[in-house]
Design an enzyme around this catalytic site. Sequence first.
Site: not given
Lengths: 281, 650, 277
Positions: B10-13, B15, B297, B364, B434
């Site tokens: 995983g190369g999101g934030l 990763g 939320r 979400h 969250r």
Amino acid sequence: MLNFSPSEGSAAAAAARRASAKPGRTIRVSVKRCEGPGQDSRWETFSVKVDRGANVISVLQQIAANPVTVEGKRTTPVVWDSGCLEEVCGACTMVINGKVRQSCSCLMDEYAPGEGDEITLEPMTKFPVVRDLWVDRSRLFHNLARVKAWVPIDGTYYLGAGPREKPQQQEVRYKLSECMSCGCCLEACPQFNLEENPADWNTAFIGAHAISQARLFNEHETGKALRDERLEVLMGPGGVSDCGNAQNCVKVCPKHIPLTESIASVGRAVTLHGLTRWFKA
Amino acid sequence: MAQQRVIIVGGGLAGLAGSVRLAEAGVHVDLFSLVPVKRSHSVCAQGGINACNDVARQQGYSEYEHFDETIYGGDFLADQHPVLEMANWAPKIIDLLDRMGVPFNRTSEGFRDLRLFGGSLFKRTHFAGATTGQQLIYALDEQARRYESEGKVTKYEYWEFLRPVIEEGRCVGIVAQDMRTMQIRAFRADAVVMATGGCGLVYGKSTNSIICTGAAAARCFKAGAWYGNPEMIQVHPTAIPGADKLRLMSESARGEGGRVWVPRKPGDSRDPKNIPDAERWYFLEEKYPAYGNIVPRDIATREIFDVCVNQGLGVGGENSVYLDLTHRDPEYLQRKLGGILEIYEKFVGVDPKRTPMKIFPAVHYSMGGLFTTFAKGRYNPTQPLPKHKSGSAAPLGAEVGLGMAMGEFANAQTNIPGLYAFGEVNFAYHGANRLGANALLSCIFDGLFCGVSVANYVRDGAPKARPHDQIPQGAFDREVEIEARRYKELAASASRSGDEKTNPYAIHRELGNEMTAACTVVKSESRLVQCLEKIAELRERFSRVAVSDAAAWTNQTLNYARAVGDMLIVAEAIAKGSIARKESRGAHYRTDYPTRDDANYMKTTLAKYDEGTDSVTVEFAPIDASLIAPTARTYGKTDKKDAKPVAAGV
Amino acid sequence: MASQSFLDRHHFLLRRLHSLTGIVPIGVFLIAHLTTNSSLLWGKAGLRGTGDHYSFGKDGVTLLEGGVAYFQKEVTWINEQVPHLLLIELTLWLSIAFHAVLGVIYARTGRANTSRYEYQSNWRYRLQRLSGYLGILFIFYHVATLRWGWTFLVPGGTAWSHDFAASTLAAAIRGSETGFTAAGFAVALLYFLGVTLLVFHFANGLWTAAITWGLTISQRAQERWGYACFALGAGLMVMGWASLLGAVMIDPAKARAVEQSIQEGKVGESLAGQADR
């Protein structure tokens, strides 16, 4: 009339088309297909029922669930690249009705508002096709490395805040930084052409995308440290001078990034850099 | 000795932050991603990233209050020590991002600007236009590219993670498949970090990207990793309904003054601009005078749901309410929210600066995820403190190591040694709900803080004695064989003539509809049991699935079908967790158990996969609530008649 | 990278020299050249004095006669008063050759796509290359026939003479000393196209050069400079067309008469100069 502006085409006409669209109509979707690198392409046409809000993605999803052409031939689902579906990741870029754009934001109400209207989907032509509409855009990322598109920080340990920045400067950088590396500017550029061999990537035209990113990092206080290295690359073969000023890049940029301003700005930088370098040593 | 290697999936934030931290520590990183990492789902985050800052600090805010808000916002389900550490690191993380060149919005004096966000009375959210997530991931992507060009990071983009390789009781690598050539092979590593994000696609349409299937987590789950709090799925109150996905309308639209309302008259068909103020019902402002439109939320979601579904007051009788920004100056809106308002205009064709937006809640974020452990830090009060009074002095400072012990192997490690989970796929930090603008923070915090734990583990933990290159090849061949077989079976299904029952797209669509109906805003035992039956039916149908493409090259349909199969397991975990948790807490709201039950359920839902029965079992594990004592999570609601979350003992 | 070609090693310098030569000397020459040539039409207004070498005086002359006279004076001045004329010419020819050769190499790196992206700026890009290709052929014909005397390429075989500037020019373009021939019409058309394309090439090149060199950065600046270049181009276009119009309208015989009289006057002028000494 003479036009030097970054946009052409009428938003009002598009809105009128959207308003005229009939929900529940059937449209024709022609897809240029290719089984893999080096293989011949063929066209397949599908008939798809669309409602309000339908876009190319939802149309392709419908085709995937039931891949039968208008001739009644069973075929395979169309392969395409996509991600966020809200035009911030850049993945789903393709050539639609002859022009490059993101497919997620391509609304059928605008592109095929009438019963039986046809749209055509083709892969981008400036990158090698993987399969169907999916192309390999590695070169685009390679070009970011070519211009060292990063801020050379000392490391991730805590060293306090970054440089302060005027809001005006932030606005300039933010706009440039919205570039999602989708490749629209490259697809539309007559100077940027397909290069299958990665060995040629370092001398072929780098394109507006990387030029603009080089400008972005040259504008940053810390990023400036690599300014000369970036400019040297951009003065070399495939650099900013290879731009032919067709200015298609800025017109097709989905994020309205002032790419031609970036090109001119880097043009000025290399002019000055070239002069100082010549007179220095 | 071989170079230490870590695989990050995983190369999101999360990763990318982990990759940068590990590469910097001299550990080689093999980074796997379904997409070029720059296109990861983190780009979708719009609003901002929370951190205590100098201005808020002088107004009485503190890291401690950020911690308190996060615990309170999460309805006291999160383990508290990790949250404390995260809040304490937040300002440092902002500074680091700032140094990386993130174009944070600026004040006229050139300092970072701040905005108000849900769940706080202080401006503590840093932002870069309306595409903060995009800007943050780009900054980290750039740093990762820098390390890649130095040979310290190797990217495997368009590679799909298939399973962890577990040998000698720990994770020693992965099996992955090249999505273009379809080659399946094993990769060795001293540790593996899962940073694979959420599972929104289990719900069919959500605000998530098309890649957020949760399949990677499911594959770890089936390999023995535990799943924490699967039932805690955040539904974002404001999304734009669409044919292919539900696009997020950032909370910042409310933060910048957006007002939520419906016409008082049911089915009022007038143009919203022609409806006078007296005939509009600003229900959030009326019910929650203190927070108004910026209630957290889950509360906003349930209120909107209630107004539309139960009271039938949705706009035009449909499931939507107005989110109205038209009272603000269009130029101001363009400057502050330009990006997100453009999205609305682009996908709906209406200018939200002049016409109120129509929005409705959408799935979400997954608070739950792979269960991870942590090592407690130095701050250990004899008994939990009462809820922090907003704006009062913090009881402790913000030094490193108060919440979690830095560099301990245990941090963010799953129950399988050597297998770590960062970011959204890590169940930690957010409890039952969250807070807005805390996700980006938790992702980067995991990468930076827990990245050190991974580096230490590969240096001084089990891999020290037996590095990855000494693990027998047989362990890898065995796992490759399993996946090759699974792949072959799926490919062979293309020769069968499938129908609607065995069509993976149909199975996915039905799963999404069922999960959205049963496992989102309002849940009940009877509906959930029905949902489980549906999942069982879908699982049975999936065992006979027939794909429509037999190609041995770039076969997306096959990858998709395989992911659908794995989503079914996640769905089962979500449904079973929802049934087991007989209370209402945060995002989890049960009509048959409308109150919070701290005595029995202030615990982590622990879902485990039972290989024998090929099903999910659920148990509860105690949480670390040693820092703040639970209180009712009311956000100052005044409507006494409504009996929503009231905690025991308050 | 020892294997880099000469072009690659001096990439930036060559690109900038290519841009520069298009402006100086080529562009500057173009302005001067069209100014001179268009005097065929406006020259009457520029005539000064009624010296005896203008045996027909200013007031009595027709528009074209005035133009022929003025034009002849200009040509004579260039040929007799401008210092280092051959050096200037050589510099110009070399610059054009350099600009043309590199231009073709550079143009070949692109692939026009106006059929898909029919934006005006994209058309300008395409026309810039097209006008370059055709323009260089035209320049070659123009210089070869009228300067180097390759009369076999001239219908009617007229050789241009700087002593009979307008009359020989007119004859060369009209295809004969007397009337307009079909071949002459083709030459005239070639001139029309050539001049039009080259003026566009220069004006548009000036616009893009400002971006290349980084003089116009902002969108607004590029627009403003665009209008300025358009104005300049329009002016040059009028002058170019005027020159051509003059050339095709002039009767070579009548022009020759004017030129003859100037020749005679000139003789007198130079004698007078000797007497002063």
